[in-house]
Write a protein that holds these residues in place. Structure first.
Motif, short mmCIF file in Angstrom:
data_model
loop_
_atom_site.label_atom_id
_atom_site.label_comp_id
_atom_site.label_asym_id
_atom_site.label_seq_id
_atom_site.Cartn_x
_atom_site.Cartn_y
_atom_site.Cartn_z
N GLU A 75 -1.15 6.57 8.99
CA GLU A 75 0.37 6.32 9.15
C GLU A 75 0.40 4.83 9.79
OE1 GLU A 75 3.05 7.59 8.21
OE2 GLU A 75 2.06 8.92 7.01
N GLY A 76 1.41 4.06 9.45
CA GLY A 76 1.73 3.01 10.40
C GLY A 76 0.96 1.64 9.76
N ARG A 77 0.79 0.57 10.49
CA ARG A 77 0.18 -0.82 10.25
C ARG A 77 -1.13 -0.65 10.10
NH1 ARG A 77 1.92 -6.45 13.04
NH2 ARG A 77 1.42 -7.78 11.36
N VAL A 78 -1.86 -1.29 9.09
CA VAL A 78 -3.29 -1.17 8.91
C VAL A 78 -3.71 -2.53 8.21
CG1 VAL A 78 -3.56 1.24 8.62
CG2 VAL A 78 -3.24 0.21 6.54
N ALA A 138 -11.21 3.69 10.90
CA ALA A 138 -10.39 4.34 10.09
C ALA A 138 -8.97 4.64 10.21
CB ALA A 138 -10.91 5.92 9.93
N ASP A 139 -8.45 4.36 11.58
CA ASP A 139 -7.16 4.55 12.12
C ASP A 139 -6.60 3.02 11.65
OD1 ASP A 139 -7.30 6.77 13.28
OD2 ASP A 139 -8.07 5.96 15.23
N ALA A 199 -1.05 -3.52 1.69
CA ALA A 199 -0.14 -4.32 0.89
C ALA A 199 1.50 -4.25 1.51
CB ALA A 199 -0.02 -3.69 -0.59
N GLU A 200 1.61 -3.14 2.29
CA GLU A 200 2.81 -3.13 2.81
C GLU A 200 2.56 -2.27 4.37
OE1 GLU A 200 1.92 0.88 1.74
OE2 GLU A 200 1.66 -1.00 0.43
N ARG A 201 3.84 -2.57 4.96
CA ARG A 201 3.77 -2.02 6.34
C ARG A 201 4.56 -0.59 6.17
NH1 ARG A 201 5.36 -5.35 11.70
NH2 ARG A 201 5.18 -3.11 12.28
N ARG A 202 4.04 0.56 6.57
CA ARG A 202 4.65 1.87 6.43
C ARG A 202 5.72 1.86 7.37
NH1 ARG A 202 0.96 3.72 3.16
NH2 ARG A 202 -1.11 3.03 3.20
N THR A 203 5.98 1.27 8.31
CA THR A 203 7.28 1.13 8.90
C THR A 203 8.51 0.75 8.12
OG1 THR A 203 6.97 -0.95 9.82
CG2 THR A 203 6.20 0.87 11.22
N GLY A 204 8.09 -0.04 6.99
CA GLY A 204 9.05 -0.28 6.01
C GLY A 204 9.39 -2.07 6.42
N GLN A 205 8.94 -2.33 7.23
CA GLN A 205 9.01 -4.08 7.48
C GLN A 205 8.23 -4.89 6.65
OE1 GLN A 205 8.72 -4.65 11.43
NE2 GLN A 205 9.98 -2.77 12.23
N ASN A 206 8.62 -6.02 6.02
CA ASN A 206 7.63 -6.72 5.35
C ASN A 206 7.12 -7.88 6.32
OD1 ASN A 206 8.18 -5.58 2.99
ND2 ASN A 206 10.24 -6.82 2.67
N GLY A 207 6.14 -8.77 5.82
CA GLY A 207 5.52 -9.54 6.59
C GLY A 207 4.34 -9.02 7.49
N GLY A 208 4.10 -10.13 8.32
CA GLY A 208 2.85 -9.92 9.27
C GLY A 208 1.73 -10.57 8.49
N PHE A 209 0.72 -10.97 9.62
CA PHE A 209 -0.56 -11.59 9.16
C PHE A 209 -1.30 -11.01 8.22
CE2 PHE A 209 -5.08 -11.98 9.90
CZ PHE A 209 -5.32 -13.30 9.71
N TRP A 210 -1.54 -9.56 8.48
CA TRP A 210 -2.44 -8.75 7.87
C TRP A 210 -1.92 -8.57 6.35
CZ3 TRP A 210 -6.89 -8.96 10.10
CH2 TRP A 210 -6.66 -8.90 11.54
N GLN A 211 -0.40 -8.47 6.36
CA GLN A 211 -0.09 -8.21 5.09
C GLN A 211 0.05 -9.38 4.10
OE1 GLN A 211 1.24 -7.10 8.06
NE2 GLN A 211 0.33 -5.14 7.59
N ARG A 212 0.11 -10.59 4.81
CA ARG A 212 0.32 -11.82 3.90
C ARG A 212 -1.14 -12.00 3.43
NH1 ARG A 212 3.69 -13.45 8.14
NH2 ARG A 212 1.57 -14.73 8.99
N TRP A 213 -2.13 -11.90 4.40
CA TRP A 213 -3.59 -12.05 4.15
C TRP A 213 -3.98 -11.29 2.90
CZ3 TRP A 213 -8.23 -9.05 4.31
CH2 TRP A 213 -9.28 -9.66 4.17
#
Length: 610
Positions: free
Chosen positions: A581-584, A172-173, A588-602
């Motif tokens: 909160e944070g990266r999960v 869940a985290d 569809a987006e990183r809650r830190t405001g940054q784009n990219g990353g494996f999980w987001q692209r996937w």
């Protein structure tokens, strides 16, 4: 337009619509609003989540999957070791007592472990679970009497069940709602292959050494397997500190008294004690009464049950008082949430029906009435677990790619009820093996489609601060439902089988009724009592008619599940703001405001492909 951007815009628009149209409904509003009372443990994992990197998440999940394989194999092995351990102390009859201790602790430990995770942190609570788990196995391996062996179950059950609930909290985290069911099911997958390896390993252990090593090896294996997960969480926590994220401590206060006072409030100690006492006092008589002398005429059984029910009634009054429980384990708004209440009721009836049909007497029925071999009977009873595991994976994938969960709960409840009906229809002794297997497949598929989505719905109804409480209460009520079903089935079995044997056995064997009932090798002996003999006809009739009563009870217990599913809130998982909160994983987006990353692209590739 990128799939992730579209999903984000739709999510924000849907959130605004939901909040404006349904402001009085606690959840999903509760999941959509920030919780001002976030506790230290939750704040820690949120700080870590904002700085997750791919290697840390991958290591964490690979370690959890490895431990799932270990615990699956360990359960297969130790379940076969228990008779040898108790027999070594000349107390084989206490196998049931060991089971009762495990069952009660399994139900009681979940709420406090969830609260510890919220107050102290995920790493700390995982470590406590592994420590208890290890102590339990060391004590079992070194025990010199049955009392020590039975008391070791407290440590083992606390560690094992604590770790199981923490796995679900960690999912869940680290996942969004669309992917959560899939990752929650991940830890059930090892059962598909470990179920066949357990008996083989057990045989090798007993042939080459003693039963003690059947317990002792896990006290070595588990801590070693835990090291990568602990390292990943610790390293991520240190990195979060370096990047300026606040890592609060639960040990706050200027004096020891203030620290203890804050811990008392933060842990909601009295509330947890009240719930633990209620569950224990309800489960103990329910599990012990069917086999106790005097059964329900025993005044101590009645006293425990009444006291437990009273404590359970007092519990919500304590939890809803902001003065008595300012940091309640089960926050007041969850008591008013429709989906959480219905979800816990569904879990209760689901396990209640299961313990009146598939477990624990169906195996005995197969041996006695169906004249199946031990291997065949064991394989038939395993079909439920296999089919429910496979179907839970399937429904998790469907949830991921459709963004809905409620429809599958309703379908699963109908299949589950249908399976119970088919099992009732084909309970006769001339039913084929294929028919018996088919009934277990139907019940297993229904259970898989029912269980996983309901847990997801309960979690989706809670904020991140409250998700541990909602999950643990749901799992606790699941255990209580199983205990109620087990108590009812035990009472029916121990009452009606002896009575019917006395009624149907011919004059030459009626004196053996007690022996036949008490010894499964006697009741399933088709050499002494062959097909067509008056005694065999009487035995099979007694057990078959009793099984019929059990299945009627299972049908009654399973029936309310179908209408209950219709009133669950139909969350559109993709359009809900994620309560983490944070990266999960899958967001569809990183809650830190940054784009990219494996999980987001996937995740974006998956959304674009639908």
């Amino acid at each position: 337009m990128a799939g992730g951007d579209l999903g984000l815009r739709l999510s924000e628009r849907r959130v605004q619509d939901d909040q404006s149209e349904n402001t009085h409904d606690a959840i999903p509003n509760g999941a959509l609003n920030e919780d001002p009372d976030t506790q230290a443990g939750v704040a820690r994992i949120e700080a870590v989540s904002r700085t997750w990197d791919n290697p840390s998440l991958i290591i964490a999940y690979l370690t959890l999957f490895l431990i799932a394989n270990v615990t699956s194999l360990e359960l297969q092995v130790t379940s076969l070791m228990t008779p040898y351990a108790t027999s070594a102390f000349q107390q084989h009859s206490l196998v049931s007592t060991v089971t009762v201790v495990q069952g009660v602790v399994s139900a009681v430990i979940k709420p406090p472990m969830g609260k510890i995770a919220d107050v102290f942190g995920r790493l700390e609570s995982f470590t406590i679970s592994i420590l208890l788990y290890t102590i339990g196995y060391i004590q079992q391996a070194a025990s010199t009497n049955v009392e020590t062996f039975a008391s070791a179950q407290i440590f083992w059950a606390a560690g094992f069940n604590g770790f199981q609930i923490l796995q679900q909290i960690f999912v869940a985290d680290t996942t969004d709602l669309s992917n959560r069911a899939l990752f929650s099911t991940l830890f059930d997958v090892p059962f598909l292959w470990m179920v066949w390896a357990g008996p083989e390993l057990s045989t090798n252990i007993l042939d080459s050494t003693t039963w003690r090593w059947g317990y002792g090896i896990w006290a070595i294996i588990m801590p070693i397997c835990f090291i990568p997960l602990a390292g990943s969480l610790w390293w991520s926590q240190q990195r979060a500190k370096e990047r300026g994220q606040a890592i609060p401590s639960a040990l706050r206060g200027q004096s020891k008294f203030q620290v203890l006072e804050n811990l008392w409030i933060d842990l909601d100690v009295f509330g947890l004690l009240l719930l633990a006492a209620a569950v224990s006092l309800i489960l103990l008589p329910l599990t012990l009464a069917p086999s106790a002398e005097g059964k329900w005429r025993n005044p101590s059984m009645i006293a425990m049950l009444v006291t437990g029910i009273l404590f359970l009634i007092v519990f919500p009054f304590w939890e809803t008082s902001t003065k008595l429980a300012p940091r309640a384990f089960f926050p007041p708004n969850l008591f008013r949430n429709r989906t959480i209440i219905l979800g816990t009721l569904i879990a209760f009836f689901y396990f209640m029906a299961f313990y009146m049909s598939v477990f624990p007497y169906f195996y005995s029925y197969l041996l006695i009435v169906q004249n199946k071999s031990i291997t065949t009977a064991g394989n038939i009873t395993r079909v439920f677990s296999l089919s429910s595991t496979v179907s839970s994976i399937v429904v998790s994938l469907l949830i991921k790619f459709t963004g809905h969960y409620k429809y599958y709960v309703t379908v699963g409840s109908c299949i589950y009820l249908l399976g119970m009906g088919i099992m009732f229809r084909y309970r006769n002794e001339d039913a084929s093996t294929a028919t018996l297997v088919g009934t277990q497949i139907a019940i297993g598929v229904g259970g898989g489609f029912l269980n996983v989505p309901v847990q997801l719905g309960v979690q989706a109804s809670a904020s991140h601060q409250q998700v541990a409480a909602a999950t643990t209460v749901w799992l606790t009520l699941l255990e209580v439902g199983g205990a109620v079903g087990s108590a009812i089935s035990g009472a029916i079995w121990s009452t009606y089988v002896p009575r019917k044997l006395q009624q149907y056995l011919p004059a030459e064997t009626v004196a053996n009724a007690t022996i036949i009932f008490g010894d499964i090798t006697m009741s399933s002996d088709y050499i002494t009592y062959p097909h067509g003999s008056p005694t065999r006809i009487a035995i099979n009739r007694a057990y078959q008619e009793t099984m019929r009563l059990l299945l009627i009870g299972a049908l009654i217990a399973a029936t309310p599940i179908v209408p209950l599913t219709l009133f669950l809130k139909n969350y559109k998982l993709r359009e809900m703001k994620q309560p983490v909160e944070g990266r999960v994983i899958g967001s569809a987006e990183r809650r830190t405001g940054q784009n990219g990353g494996f999980w987001q692209r996937w995740s974006r590739r998956q959304e674009t492909s639908i």
